[in-house]
Design a protein around this motif. Structure first.
Motif, PDB file in Angstrom:
ATOM      1  N   GLU A  29       0.828  -1.205   0.000  1.00  0.00           N
ATOM      2  CA  GLU A  29       0.000   0.000   0.000  1.00  0.00           C
ATOM      3  C   GLU A  29       0.868   1.263   0.000  1.00  0.00           C
ATOM      4  O   GLU A  29       0.554   2.240  -0.685  1.00  0.00           O
ATOM      5  N   ASP A  30       1.964   1.241   0.761  1.00  0.00           N
ATOM      6  CA  ASP A  30       2.879   2.388   0.753  1.00  0.00           C
ATOM      7  C   ASP A  30       3.491   2.597  -0.625  1.00  0.00           C
ATOM      8  O   ASP A  30       3.616   3.722  -1.095  1.00  0.00           O
TER       9      ASP A  30
ATOM     10  N   GLY B 265       0.865   4.095  -2.960  1.00  0.00           N
ATOM     11  CA  GLY B 265       0.686   5.516  -2.659  1.00  0.00           C
ATOM     12  C   GLY B 265       1.837   6.354  -3.175  1.00  0.00           C
ATOM     13  O   GLY B 265       1.637   7.439  -3.730  1.00  0.00           O
ATOM     14  N   HIS B 266       3.053   5.846  -3.021  1.00  0.00           N
ATOM     15  CA  HIS B 266       4.231   6.559  -3.524  1.00  0.00           C
ATOM     16  C   HIS B 266       4.172   6.679  -5.041  1.00  0.00           C
ATOM     17  O   HIS B 266       4.461   7.740  -5.602  1.00  0.00           O
TER      18      HIS B 266
ATOM     19  N   GLN C  91       1.528   6.706  -6.954  1.00  0.00           N
ATOM     20  CA  GLN C  91       0.499   7.672  -7.328  1.00  0.00           C
ATOM     21  C   GLN C  91       0.996   9.106  -7.149  1.00  0.00           C
ATOM     22  O   GLN C  91       0.734   9.975  -7.984  1.00  0.00           O
ATOM     23  N   ARG C  92       1.740   9.359  -6.064  1.00  0.00           N
ATOM     24  CA  ARG C  92       2.289  10.710  -5.849  1.00  0.00           C
ATOM     25  C   ARG C  92       3.313  11.060  -6.923  1.00  0.00           C
ATOM     26  O   ARG C  92       3.347  12.189  -7.415  1.00  0.00           O
TER      27      ARG C  92
END
Length: 136
Positions: free
Chosen positions: A54-55, A58-59, A61-62
């Motif tokens: 998940e991390d 998220g990274h 996507q950023r």
């Protein structure tokens, strides 16, 4: 680090109990006391791995948002440098998206890549002096 050591200890104790036969009940079934720590270790490992996934998502996507923002900033710089064709890059972006859709491209990732490339098509104008770009 503590979690890794705890998991290693739990798994080590459970495996040694199973290997020594100390986990076997008189009827030949495995005792719950040896299986529960293994299940706990498996759950904690799974939860840790999923947290890392998940991390990473998220990274990613950023980073994608930052990449698109950089491309749009460069497109604004090109538009600001050449006042004669102001808005040209956005018009090209809209037209290329329409053409891609008309050609049957439905993959969202491909459409976003086409939009980004349309923003970048005039990047060379940044290196050309203004007196050449704006000559009559």
């Amino acid at each position: 680090m503590r979690r890794v050591l705890l998991l290693a200890l739990i798994v080590g104790v459970s495996v040694s109990l199973l290997a020594q036969g100390g986990a076997a009940a008189p009827s030949g079934t495995i005792r719950l006391g040896a299986v529960v720590p293994l299940l706990l270790a498996l759950y904690l490992t799974y939860r840790t791995a999923m947290g890392r996934v998940e991390d990473a998502i998220g990274h990613l996507q950023r980073v994608n948002k930052l990449h698109l923002a950089t491309i749009e900033t460069l497109a604004h710089a090109v538009d600001a440098k050449d006042q004669v064709t102001h808005g040209h890059i956005r018009r090209v972006q809209n037209l290329t998206t329409q053409v891609a859709t008309a050609l049957g491209i439905t993959d969202e990732l491909q459409l976003r890549a086409i939009e980004a490339s349309a923003l970048l098509h005039d990047m060379g104008k940044l290196a050309i002096p203004e007196h050449i770009l704006n000559k009559p």
